[in-house]
Design a protein around this motif. Structure first.
Motif, PDB file in Angstrom:
ATOM      1  N   TYR A   1       0.834  -1.216   0.000  1.00  0.00           N
ATOM      2  CA  TYR A   1       0.000   0.000   0.000  1.00  0.00           C
ATOM      3  C   TYR A   1       0.864   1.259   0.000  1.00  0.00           C
ATOM      4  O   TYR A   1       0.599   2.208  -0.749  1.00  0.00           O
ATOM      5  N   PHE A   2       1.909   1.277   0.812  1.00  0.00           N
ATOM      6  CA  PHE A   2       2.774   2.458   0.855  1.00  0.00           C
ATOM      7  C   PHE A   2       3.749   2.503  -0.315  1.00  0.00           C
ATOM      8  O   PHE A   2       4.173   3.576  -0.728  1.00  0.00           O
ATOM      9  N   ARG A   3       4.084   1.334  -0.842  1.00  0.00           N
ATOM     10  CA  ARG A   3       5.058   1.312  -1.932  1.00  0.00           C
ATOM     11  C   ARG A   3       4.417   1.569  -3.293  1.00  0.00           C
ATOM     12  O   ARG A   3       4.934   2.327  -4.100  1.00  0.00           O
ATOM     13  N   ARG A   4       3.249   0.936  -3.541  1.00  0.00           N
ATOM     14  CA  ARG A   4       2.607   1.066  -4.852  1.00  0.00           C
ATOM     15  C   ARG A   4       1.141   1.485  -4.767  1.00  0.00           C
ATOM     16  O   ARG A   4       0.436   1.456  -5.769  1.00  0.00           O
ATOM     17  N   ASN A   5       0.693   1.829  -3.555  1.00  0.00           N
ATOM     18  CA  ASN A   5      -0.696   2.236  -3.346  1.00  0.00           C
ATOM     19  C   ASN A   5      -1.681   1.141  -3.778  1.00  0.00           C
ATOM     20  O   ASN A   5      -2.695   1.405  -4.428  1.00  0.00           O
ATOM     21  N   ILE A   6      -1.352  -0.103  -3.420  1.00  0.00           N
ATOM     22  CA  ILE A   6      -2.170  -1.255  -3.791  1.00  0.00           C
ATOM     23  C   ILE A   6      -2.470  -2.062  -2.534  1.00  0.00           C
ATOM     24  O   ILE A   6      -1.589  -2.285  -1.698  1.00  0.00           O
ATOM     25  N   LEU A   7      -3.715  -2.497  -2.413  1.00  0.00           N
ATOM     26  CA  LEU A   7      -4.109  -3.434  -1.357  1.00  0.00           C
ATOM     27  C   LEU A   7      -4.616  -4.706  -2.025  1.00  0.00           C
ATOM     28  O   LEU A   7      -5.685  -4.718  -2.645  1.00  0.00           O
ATOM     29  N   SER A   8      -3.841  -5.767  -1.913  1.00  0.00           N
ATOM     30  CA  SER A   8      -4.257  -7.033  -2.505  1.00  0.00           C
ATOM     31  C   SER A   8      -5.262  -7.737  -1.601  1.00  0.00           C
ATOM     32  O   SER A   8      -5.523  -7.310  -0.472  1.00  0.00           O
ATOM     33  N   THR A   9      -5.811  -8.812  -2.116  1.00  0.00           N
ATOM     34  CA  THR A   9      -6.760  -9.607  -1.323  1.00  0.00           C
ATOM     35  C   THR A   9      -6.119 -10.107  -0.032  1.00  0.00           C
ATOM     36  O   THR A   9      -6.715 -10.046   1.048  1.00  0.00           O
ATOM     37  N   SER A  10      -4.868 -10.599  -0.133  1.00  0.00           N
ATOM     38  CA  SER A  10      -4.158 -11.089   1.045  1.00  0.00           C
ATOM     39  C   SER A  10      -3.943  -9.975   2.056  1.00  0.00           C
ATOM     40  O   SER A  10      -4.108 -10.177   3.265  1.00  0.00           O
ATOM     41  N   ASP A  11      -3.598  -8.784   1.571  1.00  0.00           N
ATOM     42  CA  ASP A  11      -3.363  -7.657   2.482  1.00  0.00           C
ATOM     43  C   ASP A  11      -4.641  -7.276   3.230  1.00  0.00           C
ATOM     44  O   ASP A  11      -4.622  -7.048   4.445  1.00  0.00           O
ATOM     45  N   ILE A  12      -5.754  -7.189   2.505  1.00  0.00           N
ATOM     46  CA  ILE A  12      -7.022  -6.795   3.130  1.00  0.00           C
ATOM     47  C   ILE A  12      -7.439  -7.817   4.177  1.00  0.00           C
ATOM     48  O   ILE A  12      -7.885  -7.469   5.286  1.00  0.00           O
ATOM     49  N   LEU A  13      -7.250  -9.087   3.849  1.00  0.00           N
ATOM     50  CA  LEU A  13      -7.677 -10.141   4.772  1.00  0.00           C
ATOM     51  C   LEU A  13      -6.854 -10.131   6.048  1.00  0.00           C
ATOM     52  O   LEU A  13      -7.404 -10.241   7.155  1.00  0.00           O
ATOM     53  N   ILE A  14      -5.550  -9.949   5.922  1.00  0.00           N
ATOM     54  CA  ILE A  14      -4.727  -9.952   7.133  1.00  0.00           C
ATOM     55  C   ILE A  14      -4.940  -8.669   7.935  1.00  0.00           C
ATOM     56  O   ILE A  14      -4.812  -8.668   9.164  1.00  0.00           O
ATOM     57  N   LEU A  15      -5.306  -7.550   7.266  1.00  0.00           N
ATOM     58  CA  LEU A  15      -5.674  -6.336   7.997  1.00  0.00           C
ATOM     59  C   LEU A  15      -6.884  -6.590   8.892  1.00  0.00           C
ATOM     60  O   LEU A  15      -6.898  -6.246  10.075  1.00  0.00           O
ATOM     61  N   ALA A  16      -7.907  -7.202   8.296  1.00  0.00           N
ATOM     62  CA  ALA A  16      -9.130  -7.465   9.062  1.00  0.00           C
ATOM     63  C   ALA A  16      -8.873  -8.444  10.201  1.00  0.00           C
ATOM     64  O   ALA A  16      -9.290  -8.223  11.346  1.00  0.00           O
ATOM     65  N   LEU A  17      -8.152  -9.534   9.901  1.00  0.00           N
ATOM     66  CA  LEU A  17      -7.917 -10.548  10.926  1.00  0.00           C
ATOM     67  C   LEU A  17      -7.002 -10.029  12.032  1.00  0.00           C
ATOM     68  O   LEU A  17      -7.216 -10.333  13.218  1.00  0.00           O
ATOM     69  N   ALA A  18      -5.978  -9.245  11.666  1.00  0.00           N
ATOM     70  CA  ALA A  18      -5.069  -8.698  12.682  1.00  0.00           C
ATOM     71  C   ALA A  18      -5.810  -7.772  13.635  1.00  0.00           C
ATOM     72  O   ALA A  18      -5.600  -7.809  14.858  1.00  0.00           O
ATOM     73  N   ASN A  19      -6.702  -6.938  13.100  1.00  0.00           N
ATOM     74  CA  ASN A  19      -7.485  -6.040  13.957  1.00  0.00           C
ATOM     75  C   ASN A  19      -8.379  -6.818  14.906  1.00  0.00           C
ATOM     76  O   ASN A  19      -8.384  -6.582  16.118  1.00  0.00           O
ATOM     77  N   PHE A  20      -9.118  -7.767  14.374  1.00  0.00           N
ATOM     78  CA  PHE A  20     -10.128  -8.431  15.188  1.00  0.00           C
ATOM     79  C   PHE A  20      -9.519  -9.458  16.137  1.00  0.00           C
ATOM     80  O   PHE A  20     -10.003  -9.616  17.263  1.00  0.00           O
ATOM     81  N   SER A  21      -8.461 -10.162  15.723  1.00  0.00           N
ATOM     82  CA  SER A  21      -7.840 -11.110  16.648  1.00  0.00           C
ATOM     83  C   SER A  21      -7.160 -10.373  17.802  1.00  0.00           C
ATOM     84  O   SER A  21      -7.227 -10.815  18.957  1.00  0.00           O
ATOM     85  N   SER A  22      -6.527  -9.237  17.507  1.00  0.00           N
ATOM     86  CA  SER A  22      -5.896  -8.456  18.575  1.00  0.00           C
ATOM     87  C   SER A  22      -6.936  -7.887  19.532  1.00  0.00           C
ATOM     88  O   SER A  22      -6.762  -7.926  20.755  1.00  0.00           O
ATOM     89  N   ILE A  23      -8.025  -7.366  18.972  1.00  0.00           N
ATOM     90  CA  ILE A  23      -9.103  -6.822  19.811  1.00  0.00           C
ATOM     91  C   ILE A  23      -9.683  -7.911  20.705  1.00  0.00           C
ATOM     92  O   ILE A  23      -9.924  -7.706  21.908  1.00  0.00           O
TER      93      ILE A  23
END
Length: 744
Positions: free
Chosen positions: A304-326
């Motif tokens: 995202y910071f390098r090429r301004n792209i969010l792949s499917t894998s990136d979005i999924l780990i964003l969601a899971l990292a937020n909710f598992s940590s919470i």
């Protein structure tokens, strides 16, 4: 003898392998000669061209390269076409292809490791070698396998990766056995050895630029603490090690752009954190939750910071990292009774809000904007849910299902919908556990209690889910007969129904059972009525509408006949107040509205049986309603109600049926609906059979005379009305015929 047989088998295997190797070399030479004849290109030149094109193709994903390419015949236009329209493959395709191509290799290395293990065991049983020698053999064997993989890496990359990983596995298990079984060195020494094995494997992976090998290395690195564990919980030491391991993972993934490495680390790290949280929740674990959250957030946002792209894998780990940590952090605060628990979802929401603001200032409202907006909204919703002291897992999972569905709608990646399908049943299981809080607790407030507030968040979540599913079906013009979506829709409406039913039932649980049953049926009738009232807004299909109408009439008849009779009995025995009886009369409002406004405009009305169902419900309900009202008016106690009931059934019920039959026949003649005529005459027939077969023999003379006179007058008036109606219809037809003749 056994040793001799083993030696013979080894020699035979060597001879077979040597023969196969010779044949393979001959086959390679024949293919090279054939290629020279076809292309008129010397083998050496062909190899040079092949290497050149291989270099040019390294920028493409490995799974998109064809295994056989005629490099001399490729035109520039074809290359451009291939670049502009890359082949889209399923996300599991690389894994599937790898397993298909390397299954025998994986089985082979596994078998080899087992064979070495059995050989060592055999040697131990024969007392050939001591404990130190056993460990030495294991380390030498592992190192030998790794060296073999090193020499094979140029020509057999995948095979070399698996061989090297197998060698690392041998080293791990050797160190584990040497520590746990033979006690050759201390735990600290064992840990240093396993850490060195992990570090060496990661360095080799980076040096070879081999993603498969680093995954093997990470698995071994995360498994090492389990291998050398003595049962004592030194979590500080463990998670310092895991943090260092994750830092190395992050560096490797940044340098080589290996997504699978981050996923491997995330799965193991989350598992360790959850185990620690469940086993021994303490404030120290919060630090490592936050560190892990930061590491995996940086990992997910690399592209995202390098090429301004969010792949499917990136979005999924964003969601899971937020909710598992919470989930883990809130569980620690809840267990240790610390306040305020909403600090973590608000902090994470603020982190995502910064990224959301970044997208907003750039006027970029694409996938990244939608993902960050969904995360911020979900985290704030979780904070509100926790503040109202809802059940943690139910609320978080429910909100996460909505986030997954929202991201799927915005990105179109079906993996998010797949995860939604996986998580939705878990939400329902958690919701069932939440409902059990009603049982055994007697001091809940009305509405403002944990089970109902939690269920309210689940209801809001599933309503948004239904909206997203319905709109997506409309946008893509897909058929809405997907069995999963139909099942989810039915379950969602069921959750809403059970939530309110349990809340109502809980607060009237001290009342007599008749009151609870009647109230539950009344709520059920109104719930179905609301669904039918908003059927177009909810996009309820015609077949489902018909089913709801059938169910409505069934519940209406049950409530009017059976349930209300139990209420009347409770009123006569002074268990209920008379005012409670009038409460159930509210059910007639939806009955009348459905009969006059909904059914005439629905597909239910097109079926002939619909007239009979509606008429039967009306006849039974009116008869029972008048029966119950009559009993309450003339009876003072329960024994007297039995005589009043018998008197009503003999004297008044035939009159009621006659009036209803006359109404049906009149309506059938007026609207030319034959079904109403049939219903009316069938009801008259039943009334006559009942009257002359049973009632007249139970009446006294005065009642018998009164009944016959009343029925006779009703029948004569009805006959007169029918004749008049026939004349009116005949006159209208004659006038129409004359008008048509004059026009001609």
């Amino acid at each position: 003898m056994n040793e001799f047989v083993a030696a013979i088998i080894f020699i035979i295997i060597f001879i077979i392998f040597n023969n196969l190797n010779t044949k393979i070399r001959k086959l390679e030479k024949e293919i090279s000669d054939l290629n020279y004849k076809i292309n008129n290109t010397p083998p050496a030149q062909t190899e040079v061209i092949h290497k050149k094109n291989s270099t040019e193709e390294t920028s493409f994903p490995q799974q998109e390269q064809s295994p056989l390419v005629h490099y001399q015949n490729i035109q520039p236009s074809e290359v451009n076409e291939n670049i502009s329209t890359p082949v889209q493959k399923d996300w599991l395709a690389p894994v599937s292809d790898f397993l298909k191509q390397n299954a025998l290799t994986i089985i082979g290395i596994f078998t080899l490791v087992l064979g070495i293990g059995y050989f060592v065991k055999y040697a131990i049983d024969k007392n050939w070698i001591g404990e130190a020698a056993r460990a030495g053999i294991g380390f030498c064997t592992g190192a030998g396998i790794i060296i073999t993989g090193h020499f094979l890496r140029k020509n057999y990359q995948a095979f070399s990766s698996i061989i090297t990983g197998g060698g690392a596995a041998v080293l791990y298990f050797t160190a584990t056995i040497a520590f746990r079984e033979y006690h050759l060195f201390t735990q600290n020494t064992a840990f240093i050895i396993t850490a060195l094995i992990t570090a060496a494997s990661i360095i080799l992976s980076y040096y070879y630029k081999n993603e498969v090998l680093i995954i093997f290395s990470l698995i071994g690195g995360f498994a090492a603490p389990l291998m050398i564990s003595t049962g004592q919980s030194n979590y500080l030491f463990l998670f310092i090690y895991i943090t260092l391991l994750n830092t190395g993972m992050l560096a490797a993934s940044f340098l080589q752009h290996w997504k699978s490495v981050g996923w491997t680390a995330y799965i193991f790290t989350t598992g360790y954190l959850f185990f620690w949280t469940n086993e021994s929740p303490e404030l120290l674990s919060i630090t490592f939750y936050l560190i892990s959250y930061l590491i995996f957030y940086i990992f997910a946002l690399h592209d995202y910071f390098r090429r301004n792209i969010l792949s499917t894998s990136d979005i999924l780990i964003l969601a899971l990292a937020n909710f598992s940590s919470i989930l883990g952090l809130l569980y620690i605060f809840d267990t240790l009774k610390y306040d305020p628990p909403i600090v973590f979802p608000l902090i994470f929401a603020a982190v995502n809000a910064i990224l959301l603001f970044r997208e907003y200032t750039r006027k970029s409202f694409g996938v990244a904007y939608s993902v960050f907006a969904g995360l911020v909204t979900s985290l704030i919703t979780i904070a509100v849910a926790i503040q109202f002291k809802t059940h943690l897992i139910t609320s978080i999972w429910a909100i996460e299902t909505t986030l997954l569905l929202f991201i799927w709608k915005k990105t179109g990646h079906k993996i998010f919908k797949t995860f939604f399908y996986i998580l939705f049943p878990l939400v329902m299981i958690a919701q069932l556990i939440t409902w059990t809080e009603y049982f055994g607790t007697k001091d809940f407030n009305i509405i403002f209690n944990p089970p109902f507030i939690t269920s309210s968040f689940t209801i809001v979540s599933i309503m948004i889910n239904l909206y997203l599913l319905r709109n997506t079906v409309k946008e893509t013009q897909e058929k809405s007969n997907n069995i999963f979506e139909d099942l989810i829709t039915a379950i969602s409406y069921g959750v809403i129904y059970i939530t309110f039913l349990l809340e109502i039932t809980y607060h009237i649980s001290e009342m007599p059972w008749s009151a609870i049953t009647s109230t539950g049926l009344l709520f059920s009738i109104y719930y179905i009525f609301i669904l039918l009232l908003f059927r177009k807004l909810l996009s309820i299909r015609n077949d489902v509408q018909n089913l709801l109408i059938y169910l409505f009439f069934f519940l209406f008849v049950i409530n009017t006949s059976v349930s209300t009779l139990s209420v009347v009995t409770a009123v006569l025995t002074k268990k209920l107040n008379l005012s409670f009886y009038f409460l159930h009369l509210l059910q007639w409002i939806p009955f009348i509205y459905i009969g006059y406004r909904i059914i005439p405009t629905s597909a239910f009305h097109k079926q002939k049986i619909s007239y009979w169902i509606q008429a039967l419900a009306l006849i039974i309900s009116v008869s029972c309603e008048l029966h119950h009202s009559y009993i309450l008016m003339v009876s003072n106690n329960l024994p007297h109600s039995y005589k009043a009931s018998e008197h009503f059934n003999i004297l008044y019920l035939p009159i009621i049926w006659t009036i209803l039959a006359s109404i049906f026949i009149y309506k059938g003649l007026k609207k030319n609906i034959q079904e109403y005529n049939k219903i009316g005459f069938v009801l008259i027939g039943l009334m006559v059979l009942k009257l002359y077969g049973y009632d007249v023999w139970q009446m006294d003379n005065i009642s018998r005379i009164s009944a016959f006179i009343a029925l006779g007058i009703i029948l004569l008036l009805s006959s007169f009305a029918f004749q008049r109606l026939k004349n009116m219809i005949r006159n209208m037809v004659d006038k129409k015929d004359k008008t048509e003749e004059n026009t001609d």
